[in-house]
Design a protein around this motif. Sequence first.
Motif, mmCIF file in Angstrom:
data_model
loop_
_atom_site.group_PDB
_atom_site.id
_atom_site.type_symbol
_atom_site.label_atom_id
_atom_site.label_comp_id
_atom_site.label_asym_id
_atom_site.label_seq_id
_atom_site.Cartn_x
_atom_site.Cartn_y
_atom_site.Cartn_z
ATOM 1 N N PRO A 68 0.794 -1.235 0.000
ATOM 2 C CA PRO A 68 0.000 0.000 0.000
ATOM 3 C C PRO A 68 0.826 1.285 0.000
ATOM 4 N N GLU A 69 2.092 1.210 0.427
ATOM 5 C CA GLU A 69 2.910 2.413 0.483
ATOM 6 C C GLU A 69 3.343 2.823 -0.923
ATOM 7 N N HIS A 70 3.527 4.117 -1.122
ATOM 8 C CA HIS A 70 4.017 4.608 -2.409
ATOM 9 C C HIS A 70 5.536 4.652 -2.357
ATOM 10 N N HIS A 71 6.133 3.474 -2.383
ATOM 11 C CA HIS A 71 7.588 3.334 -2.387
ATOM 12 C C HIS A 71 8.027 2.691 -3.689
ATOM 13 N N PHE A 72 9.216 3.056 -4.145
ATOM 14 C CA PHE A 72 9.762 2.370 -5.298
ATOM 15 C C PHE A 72 11.255 2.191 -5.151
ATOM 16 N N LEU A 73 11.785 1.279 -5.961
ATOM 17 C CA LEU A 73 13.190 0.892 -5.912
ATOM 18 C C LEU A 73 13.922 1.503 -7.102
ATOM 19 N N LEU A 107 19.576 -2.281 -4.008
ATOM 20 C CA LEU A 107 18.655 -1.282 -4.529
ATOM 21 C C LEU A 107 18.173 -0.353 -3.418
ATOM 22 N N VAL A 108 17.968 0.917 -3.770
ATOM 23 C CA VAL A 108 17.561 1.930 -2.798
ATOM 24 C C VAL A 108 16.045 2.078 -2.830
ATOM 25 N N LYS A 109 15.422 2.015 -1.648
ATOM 26 C CA LYS A 109 13.978 2.192 -1.554
ATOM 27 C C LYS A 109 13.679 3.637 -1.147
ATOM 28 N N VAL A 110 12.867 4.317 -1.943
ATOM 29 C CA VAL A 110 12.533 5.715 -1.665
ATOM 30 C C VAL A 110 11.031 5.913 -1.751
ATOM 31 N N ASP A 111 10.571 7.052 -1.184
ATOM 32 C CA ASP A 111 9.166 7.420 -1.353
ATOM 33 C C ASP A 111 9.038 8.390 -2.519
ATOM 34 N N LEU A 112 7.839 8.887 -2.755
ATOM 35 C CA LEU A 112 7.616 9.750 -3.915
ATOM 36 C C LEU A 112 8.226 11.130 -3.757
ATOM 37 N N GLU A 113 8.759 11.433 -2.595
ATOM 38 C CA GLU A 113 9.480 12.688 -2.396
ATOM 39 C C GLU A 113 10.984 12.487 -2.501
ATOM 40 N N LYS A 136 12.837 10.525 -0.593
ATOM 41 C CA LYS A 136 13.473 10.257 0.690
ATOM 42 C C LYS A 136 13.681 8.755 0.864
ATOM 43 N N LYS A 137 14.878 8.366 1.274
ATOM 44 C CA LYS A 137 15.148 6.957 1.522
ATOM 45 C C LYS A 137 14.322 6.467 2.712
ATOM 46 N N VAL A 138 13.739 5.304 2.559
ATOM 47 C CA VAL A 138 12.905 4.754 3.626
ATOM 48 C C VAL A 138 13.579 3.579 4.320
ATOM 49 N N GLU A 139 14.833 3.321 3.959
ATOM 50 C CA GLU A 139 15.643 2.345 4.676
ATOM 51 C C GLU A 139 17.096 2.764 4.539
ATOM 52 N N GLN A 140 17.935 2.281 5.428
ATOM 53 C CA GLN A 140 19.335 2.680 5.443
ATOM 54 C C GLN A 140 20.050 2.194 4.188
ATOM 55 N N ASN A 141 20.798 3.095 3.580
ATOM 56 C CA ASN A 141 21.623 2.755 2.416
ATOM 57 C C ASN A 141 22.685 3.832 2.285
ATOM 58 N N GLU A 142 23.933 3.431 2.151
ATOM 59 C CA GLU A 142 25.018 4.407 2.091
ATOM 60 C C GLU A 142 25.045 5.185 0.782
#
Length: 254
Positions: A50-55, A71-77, A79-85
């Motif tokens: 349901p979240e608007h997240h993409f890789l 792969l980096v998970k971000v929201d539609l703005e 912003k990273k939604v999990e830790q990634n360097e």
Amino acid sequence: MNFRKNLKKDDFSALEWEQRVNLAACYRLVSQYGWDDLIFTHISARVPGPEHHFLINPYGMLFEEITASSLVKVDLEGKKVEQNEYDINPAGFTIHSAIHAGREDAQCVLHVHSVNGVAVSAQQKGVLPLSQQSIFVLSSLGYHDYEGVALRDEEKPRLVADLADNNFLMLRNHGLLTVADSIPDAFLFMYLFEATCMIQVRAQAGGGPLIPIDERIIATAQAQAAAVTKQAGGNLAWPALLRKLDRNNPGYDQ
């Protein structure tokens, strides 16, 4: 390259992990087919749920290096939604977030700067009806005029409007983009798009008169495509492509 050792398959839902594996495979296939541009293009996929997240790709890794867990998970703005360097490509975010927000069916957005694609994108008439591959592209093609590197939010509505409900978008003076409801379909569409451009450039280089395909044939292209792929689209070829990766560049599923 090894990082984020604390994250692994068990840290994701089964559906997200499957999407990650397919997207990492797609990146490596784009590299294998020679459509990549060092680290400077991007492919994104929606995270199931349901979240608007993409890789999207970690900015700084070659496509041939990308793995499911990197792969980096971000929201539609953005912003990273999990830790990634790693950060993400800001131009990539502008293009992909606009399309994911504007098209509910856009499960995967694939963008490349292939040499043949950029060459045709610089031609005033764009894609010409010269090959069997071209009829599938022309049946669902939009054009977007070049506005510089895609960094400004104000470009987003024009990008989405120019794409409309098409699966193919030619970014003038820039490159190629495909949109699909699955990663295998987005890859198949890009294969057809790049092949179309390569054939066109070579046909034009021959110097002789060109034979255009009748518009009535183009009008039936989508029905013909469904018949050829037995309604399976890109999923028909995807398992074979994964086997090819397993032979030539394994490790994408880590």
